[in-house]
Enzyme design. Sequence first.
Site, mmCIF file in Angstrom:
data_model
loop_
_atom_site.group_PDB
_atom_site.id
_atom_site.type_symbol
_atom_site.label_atom_id
_atom_site.label_comp_id
_atom_site.label_asym_id
_atom_site.label_seq_id
_atom_site.Cartn_x
_atom_site.Cartn_y
_atom_site.Cartn_z
ATOM 1 N N GLU A 88 33.291 32.723 16.879
ATOM 2 C CA GLU A 88 32.752 32.044 15.681
ATOM 3 C C GLU A 88 33.543 32.412 14.422
ATOM 4 O OE1 GLU A 88 28.431 32.300 15.392
ATOM 5 O OE2 GLU A 88 28.200 31.119 17.215
ATOM 6 N N GLU A 142 27.994 29.562 24.398
ATOM 7 C CA GLU A 142 26.669 29.960 23.897
ATOM 8 C C GLU A 142 25.811 28.707 23.858
ATOM 9 O OE1 GLU A 142 26.446 32.446 20.366
ATOM 10 O OE2 GLU A 142 28.253 33.522 20.987
HETATM 11 O O1 AHR Z 1 23.749 34.712 20.638
HETATM 12 C C1 AHR Z 1 23.431 35.272 19.412
HETATM 13 C C2 AHR Z 1 24.522 35.051 18.359
HETATM 14 O O2 AHR Z 1 24.602 33.693 18.061
HETATM 15 C C3 AHR Z 1 25.918 35.439 18.757
HETATM 16 O O3 AHR Z 1 26.205 36.775 18.510
HETATM 17 C C4 AHR Z 1 26.755 34.575 17.868
HETATM 18 O O4 AHR Z 1 28.014 34.275 18.421
HETATM 19 C C5 AHR Z 1 25.897 33.347 17.635
HETATM 20 O O5 AHR Z 1 25.879 32.979 16.315
#
Ligand code: AHR
Length: 510
Positions: free
Chosen positions: A192, A315
Amino acid sequence: MSVVKSGVLALAMLASAPVFAAVTINIDPAKPGPVINKYVYGQFAEHLGTGVYEGMYVGAKSNIPNTRGWRNDVVGALKQLHVPLVRWPGGCFADVYHWRDGIGPQDQRPSNVNGGNVDAINAVGTHEFFDLIDMLGADAYVNGNVGTGSVQEMSDWVEYMTADGGSPLARLRAQNGRDKPWKVAFFGIGNELWGCGGNVKPEYYANLYRNYENFLRAPGQSKPKMIASGGSGFDTTWTDVLSKELKGRTAGISVHQYTVPTGNWEVKGEALGFKEAEWISTLANTMKMDQLINDHGAVLDKHDPEKKIGLMVDEWGTWYEEKGARSALFQQNSLRDALVAALNFNIFHQHAERVTLTTIAQMVNVLQAMILTEKEKMVLTPTYYTFQMYVPFQDAKSLPLTIKDNTSYTLGATTIAGVSATAARAKDGKLYLALVNTDPHQPVDVAVDVAGTKVKGAAGNVLTAAAMDAHNSFQNPQAIKPAAFSARAAGGKLSIKVPAKAVMVVALEE
Ligand code: AHR
């Protein structure tokens, strides 16, 4: 009784009788599509809240039965899922993690601030992570630190993990108890970068990536597949820039997409006790994954028509209200989450050629988890059961499937498809069909037609419950779990009744 009167009566009976629509599913086994990469079923384990410490790792001296610190109950349950890949150590945590803090004697390692402001002791470092990976029989997806690290630090870590001798870092690894190099299947260069991982522009990151990747050396065959950290949600800018700039240098570009019931990050919606409006909005929001993949896929097709760059959804999952959570991002998990997982799998399968890896957020005690723990107690979530039921789809050949006369489910202004389905020829030779009925009230009859074959029957499992938010708790850990299901063909036709709000996976008897 007059004809008119009996006609009225018949109409009245029709109106009051429940109407179970017949949906038809056609599968063509003669035209297999791309293989559904097993890495689509990957998991994400971040040093966040109780995701790693407590949830999985309790230390060798704990009273909770463990193997070299890893909980036996949790590892045993995860093994049933045939977890193919684990992403570690973050997430946002990856960009504040310094790998040297996690090697050498555990009692001499410095402490650190874990995601969610937990003081972490660095007891789980590289060696412990690979111990877990070995126990699970999974592959490793290690995420490197761009945010607060350096090219040298990342290059050294890759060398430490993969060098096969003759290098000072391989010797250090051996001194720390591991002679042989590990296999790092995937290595993520940052996370990110648009936010917690650096707050930079995609063009700048593309240059950073090239610089880092240039120094990530590993012997011959051992070089991990590199993953570039991409954007979030529907904005395709990062995918566009990175696929242009990093072609030939990256195995995939990541995208993160969470499902928030209300669609509003300020007031996300509760994990339990929600109204039907948040049942349908959650499912509708999660089904947008299809559009998201189409959008990013179209950009990738422009720069990479050969489909060499994977779209890695590393994610995904539900994200509920976190106020009062017992540890950071700890949330309960209900039947609704089971449907969310299944709907996403069905979508990933449709895009099997481009979506070659995903890791749900997260494995234990964080967001849409497989497992929840409280001290020595452990519960398996409805999401766990969806993953378990879908195991045959790992590395299976996707099969083209059409749904005719699909039902729809409407509440207020929202309408979604009633049935979602996917089919594949698994490695065991059997044809598997997965079905989701999104309607929380009406069961649905599904006629299954397999071209060139008269299907004799179907057998597998179904997951459903009376309540939309049915869940397993530490007090009642068996409240929801899959039940065996089977159906026989009659008159050469197979019809499957899928209960309301259900996930079903069956093997067809050909
Ligand atoms: O999954 C939780 C968080 O969400 C992670 O650390 C991050 O990459 C995302 O914003």
